[in-house]
Write a protein that holds these residues in place. Structure first.
Motif, PDB file in Angstrom:
ATOM      1  N   THR A   1       0.906  -1.136   0.142  1.00  0.00           N
ATOM      2  CA  THR A   1       0.050   0.457   0.064  1.00  0.00           C
ATOM      3  C   THR A   1       0.979   1.431   0.081  1.00  0.00           C
ATOM      4  O   THR A   1       2.102   1.282   0.322  1.00  0.00           O
ATOM      5  CB  THR A   1      -1.026  -0.122   1.208  1.00  0.00           C
ATOM      6  OG1 THR A   1       0.155   0.153   2.156  1.00  0.00           O
ATOM      7  CG2 THR A   1      -1.760  -0.926   0.877  1.00  0.00           C
ATOM      8  N   ARG A   2       0.450   2.579  -0.749  1.00  0.00           N
ATOM      9  CA  ARG A   2       1.235   3.540  -0.616  1.00  0.00           C
ATOM     10  C   ARG A   2       0.289   4.280   0.224  1.00  0.00           C
ATOM     11  O   ARG A   2      -0.586   4.842   0.518  1.00  0.00           O
ATOM     12  CB  ARG A   2       0.579   4.345  -1.817  1.00  0.00           C
ATOM     13  CG  ARG A   2       1.876   2.933  -2.539  1.00  0.00           C
ATOM     14  CD  ARG A   2       2.348   3.934  -4.370  1.00  0.00           C
ATOM     15  NE  ARG A   2       3.004   3.384  -5.471  1.00  0.00           N
ATOM     16  CZ  ARG A   2       3.353   4.150  -6.292  1.00  0.00           C
ATOM     17  NH1 ARG A   2       1.843   4.908  -7.170  1.00  0.00           N
ATOM     18  NH2 ARG A   2       3.774   2.832  -7.249  1.00  0.00           N
TER      19      ARG A   2
ATOM     20  N   ARG B   1       5.009  12.320  -2.727  1.00  0.00           N
ATOM     21  CA  ARG B   1       5.592  11.815  -1.565  1.00  0.00           C
ATOM     22  C   ARG B   1       4.406  10.680  -0.878  1.00  0.00           C
ATOM     23  O   ARG B   1       3.558  10.799  -0.364  1.00  0.00           O
ATOM     24  CB  ARG B   1       6.115  12.790  -0.569  1.00  0.00           C
ATOM     25  CG  ARG B   1       7.395  13.530  -1.603  1.00  0.00           C
ATOM     26  CD  ARG B   1       7.996  14.084  -0.162  1.00  0.00           C
ATOM     27  NE  ARG B   1       8.898  15.564  -0.878  1.00  0.00           N
ATOM     28  CZ  ARG B   1       8.714  16.513  -1.180  1.00  0.00           C
ATOM     29  NH1 ARG B   1       7.966  17.016  -0.446  1.00  0.00           N
ATOM     30  NH2 ARG B   1       9.915  16.629  -1.428  1.00  0.00           N
ATOM     31  N   PHE B   2       5.279   9.535  -0.488  1.00  0.00           N
ATOM     32  CA  PHE B   2       4.750   8.569   0.145  1.00  0.00           C
ATOM     33  C   PHE B   2       5.455   7.334   0.589  1.00  0.00           C
ATOM     34  O   PHE B   2       7.030   6.756   0.418  1.00  0.00           O
ATOM     35  CB  PHE B   2       3.085   7.457  -0.374  1.00  0.00           C
ATOM     36  CG  PHE B   2       3.882   6.899  -1.748  1.00  0.00           C
ATOM     37  CD1 PHE B   2       4.404   5.504  -1.961  1.00  0.00           C
ATOM     38  CD2 PHE B   2       4.421   7.572  -3.609  1.00  0.00           C
ATOM     39  CE1 PHE B   2       4.856   5.191  -2.884  1.00  0.00           C
ATOM     40  CE2 PHE B   2       4.512   6.650  -4.085  1.00  0.00           C
ATOM     41  CZ  PHE B   2       5.142   5.467  -4.484  1.00  0.00           C
ATOM     42  N   LEU B   3       4.485   6.894   1.492  1.00  0.00           N
ATOM     43  CA  LEU B   3       5.365   5.464   2.049  1.00  0.00           C
ATOM     44  C   LEU B   3       4.886   4.078   2.155  1.00  0.00           C
ATOM     45  O   LEU B   3       3.686   4.399   1.595  1.00  0.00           O
ATOM     46  CB  LEU B   3       5.074   5.792   4.070  1.00  0.00           C
ATOM     47  CG  LEU B   3       5.489   6.662   4.807  1.00  0.00           C
ATOM     48  CD1 LEU B   3       5.017   6.597   6.050  1.00  0.00           C
ATOM     49  CD2 LEU B   3       6.673   7.357   4.888  1.00  0.00           C
ATOM     50  N   SER B   4       6.457   3.060   1.759  1.00  0.00           N
ATOM     51  CA  SER B   4       5.380   2.349   0.850  1.00  0.00           C
ATOM     52  C   SER B   4       6.629   1.074   1.966  1.00  0.00           C
ATOM     53  O   SER B   4       7.427   1.460   2.666  1.00  0.00           O
ATOM     54  CB  SER B   4       4.994   1.960   0.014  1.00  0.00           C
ATOM     55  OG  SER B   4       4.270   1.108  -0.864  1.00  0.00           O
ATOM     56  N   ASN B   5       6.184   0.201   0.657  1.00  0.00           N
ATOM     57  CA  ASN B   5       7.807  -1.530   1.179  1.00  0.00           C
ATOM     58  C   ASN B   5       7.284  -1.185  -0.617  1.00  0.00           C
ATOM     59  O   ASN B   5       7.013  -1.154  -0.989  1.00  0.00           O
ATOM     60  CB  ASN B   5       6.347  -1.883   2.027  1.00  0.00           C
ATOM     61  CG  ASN B   5       5.674  -2.794   1.442  1.00  0.00           C
ATOM     62  OD1 ASN B   5       4.940  -3.896   0.354  1.00  0.00           O
ATOM     63  ND2 ASN B   5       4.698  -2.473   2.125  1.00  0.00           N
TER      64      ASN B   5
ATOM     65  N   VAL C   1      -7.997  -7.782  -4.899  1.00  0.00           N
ATOM     66  CA  VAL C   1      -7.751  -6.769  -4.199  1.00  0.00           C
ATOM     67  C   VAL C   1      -5.951  -6.637  -4.105  1.00  0.00           C
ATOM     68  O   VAL C   1      -5.210  -7.107  -3.233  1.00  0.00           O
ATOM     69  CB  VAL C   1      -8.057  -6.453  -2.542  1.00  0.00           C
ATOM     70  CG1 VAL C   1      -7.783  -5.101  -2.256  1.00  0.00           C
ATOM     71  CG2 VAL C   1      -9.714  -6.600  -2.907  1.00  0.00           C
ATOM     72  N   SER C   2      -5.865  -5.510  -5.440  1.00  0.00           N
ATOM     73  CA  SER C   2      -4.063  -5.169  -5.473  1.00  0.00           C
ATOM     74  C   SER C   2      -4.369  -4.057  -4.754  1.00  0.00           C
ATOM     75  O   SER C   2      -4.390  -2.920  -5.484  1.00  0.00           O
ATOM     76  CB  SER C   2      -4.396  -5.625  -7.071  1.00  0.00           C
ATOM     77  OG  SER C   2      -2.770  -5.031  -7.225  1.00  0.00           O
ATOM     78  N   GLY C   3      -2.839  -3.601  -4.079  1.00  0.00           N
ATOM     79  CA  GLY C   3      -1.925  -2.136  -3.926  1.00  0.00           C
ATOM     80  C   GLY C   3      -1.103  -2.175  -5.334  1.00  0.00           C
ATOM     81  O   GLY C   3      -1.579  -2.947  -6.547  1.00  0.00           O
ATOM     82  N   PRO C   4      -0.835  -0.978  -5.853  1.00  0.00           N
ATOM     83  CA  PRO C   4       0.107  -0.252  -6.325  1.00  0.00           C
ATOM     84  C   PRO C   4       0.931  -1.331  -7.014  1.00  0.00           C
ATOM     85  O   PRO C   4       2.111  -2.017  -6.376  1.00  0.00           O
ATOM     86  CB  PRO C   4       0.732   0.707  -6.196  1.00  0.00           C
ATOM     87  CG  PRO C   4      -0.268   1.314  -5.216  1.00  0.00           C
ATOM     88  CD  PRO C   4      -0.091  -0.124  -4.452  1.00  0.00           C
TER      89      PRO C   4
ATOM     90  N   GLU D   1      -4.762   2.218  -3.421  1.00  0.00           N
ATOM     91  CA  GLU D   1      -3.640   2.562  -3.309  1.00  0.00           C
ATOM     92  C   GLU D   1      -2.914   2.410  -2.107  1.00  0.00           C
ATOM     93  O   GLU D   1      -1.743   1.599  -1.327  1.00  0.00           O
ATOM     94  CB  GLU D   1      -3.111   4.060  -3.809  1.00  0.00           C
ATOM     95  CG  GLU D   1      -2.707   3.783  -5.032  1.00  0.00           C
ATOM     96  CD  GLU D   1      -2.162   5.009  -5.827  1.00  0.00           C
ATOM     97  OE1 GLU D   1      -1.139   5.978  -5.698  1.00  0.00           O
ATOM     98  OE2 GLU D   1      -2.916   6.033  -5.672  1.00  0.00           O
ATOM     99  N   SER D   2      -3.896   3.117  -0.660  1.00  0.00           N
ATOM    100  CA  SER D   2      -3.526   3.258   0.568  1.00  0.00           C
ATOM    101  C   SER D   2      -4.439   1.789   1.487  1.00  0.00           C
ATOM    102  O   SER D   2      -5.199   0.993   0.798  1.00  0.00           O
ATOM    103  CB  SER D   2      -4.649   4.663   1.259  1.00  0.00           C
ATOM    104  OG  SER D   2      -6.191   4.032   1.430  1.00  0.00           O
TER     105      SER D   2
END
Length: 396
Positions: free
Chosen positions: A195-196, A203-207, A231-234, A249-250
């Protein structure tokens, strides 16, 4: 893996046959190849033979000097016949039961499973005769892989329906065609990817999660007959065919999408790497760079997996645990605390597995206390091992 006879008929897409043969062999299939005279106008026997790892069956070799008939031999040998590319003529002959060439005779001589990869001009594909023949072939239990919409080979034709699926997708479709349908009727909800959590519009936090593990679960379940929502994140991965994909996204968007479909699902595999925290404030405009130190205040995201576990009911619920140390103890605690049937422990600090890798090395912890260590294998194979247990819990 299966014994696959690839039948190449006369069309421009025949030039893709060597790649298809190589991919099938890399998948582990035993491969033979049949080529019609028209096919050999587009691709040479030598290129087909090298790609297949054996001789090419042709009209000239139809009847053996010792009296054997090649069409009978091929029909008995093949566990599946993949006609790629498949011309309108080849489909028509098979639909009508004609047997005046090696391919049509092989199909009529008892070929067990047949799949077609149509390749032709859009007008030919949409012609009522071709559509009728396609329906008749499907009624006989044959499968149609495509065609796709895209650029057509003939000069000036532009784009349209009738393009053969690419060899990579044909291999994927064949895998689904051959898979046991032991999850038929299961409604499966899968989450995947990162997720973002945005600080501002850019700007974002992610992994580093690539989403491959969750996508592999969705594709394997589809192949085994399940109805799947992913269900997919980016991610950079394309939407799997035959799967409903919901892009988010989130973490909050992922939670909303999963809860919205939770009532529909009979099983859930939570493979997504959901961010634990999000910024307390998301700026509307991009913040300019500054030299001064900046403190970032974070707030916890909802624990989606725990929330699903609390409302689990009779569903099967699978979670993932990514650890670098004390993994077994933490995974056991997560299994208990979040009311899971199975948890998949990943070691993210092991070289060559985990984030972004096509392979994984995991430990499965079951609700009855059993611990199953899996050797390093592709994420697709890991997905099938997970689904084996989903099937057991679902059937129970």
């Amino acid at each position: 893996m299966a014994r696959v006879l690839v039948a190449v008929t006369g069309g421009v897409a025949a030039i893709k046959a060597p790649r298809l043969l190589r991919l099938l062999r890399a998948e582990g299939h035993e491969v033979r190849v049949l080529a019609t005279p028209r096919a050999l106008e587009f691709v040479t026997p030598l290129s087909l033979a090298v790609a297949a790892g054996g001789e090419v069956a042709t009209e000239e070799a139809w009847f053996r000097p010792d009296g054997r008939a090649l069409h009978i031999e091929l029909a008995r040998w093949a566990e599946v016949v993949l006609v790629a590319p498949a011309t309108a003529e080849a489909m028509a002959k098979a639909a009508l039961g004609l047997a005046d060439d090696l391919l049509s005779a092989t199909l009529l001589a008892g070929a067990r499973r047949v799949a077609w990869a149509p390749a032709m001009n859009e007008a030919m594909w949409l012609a009522p005769q071709t559509q009728e023949h396609a329906k008749r072939l499907e009624a006989l239990g044959h499968a149609l892989f495509g065609p796709a919409h895209g650029p057509l080979a003939a000069v000036g034709e532009g784009e349209g329906w009738g393009r053969m699926l690419e060899p990579e997708e044909l291999v994927e479709r064949l895998r689904a065609f051959l898979a046991p349908k032991d999850l038929l009727g299961l409604r499966l909800l899968v989450s995947a990817g990162p997720t973002r959590e945005y600080l501002d519009p850019v700007r974002f936090l992610s992994n580093p999660s690539s989403g491959r593990m969750g996508y592999a679960v969705a594709e394997a379940a589809r192949d085994r007959g399940a109805e799947v929502v992913l269900v997919s994140g980016p991610t950079s991965l394309p939407d799997p065919w035959g799967v409903e994909v919901v892009r988010v996204e989130s973490a909050l968007e992922m939670r909303e999408a999963l809860l919205e479909r939770y009532g529909w699902a009979e099983a859930v595999v939570m493979a997504a790497a959901v961010a634990d925290y999000r910024p307390a404030e998301t700026l509307k405009d991009k913040e300019p760079k500054a030299e001064a130190e900046k403190l970032l205040r974070l707030v916890p995201n909802p624990d989606i997996l725990k929330e699903l576990g609390e409302g689990k009911g009779g569903r099967v619920l699978v979670g993932f645990a990514m650890e670098t140390a004390e993994g077994l103890e933490r995974a056991r605690e997560k299994l208990r605390r979040k009311n899971l049937d199975l948890i998949v422990l990943n070691w993210v600090n092991r070289e060559g597995v985990g984030f972004g890798s096509p392979e994984n090395e995991v430990v499965l912890l079951l609700r009855d206390g059993r611990v199953l260590e899996l050797p390093r294998m592709t994420k697709r194979r890991v997905a099938d091992r997970i689904l084996d247990w989903v099937r057991e819990f679902w059937k129970a």
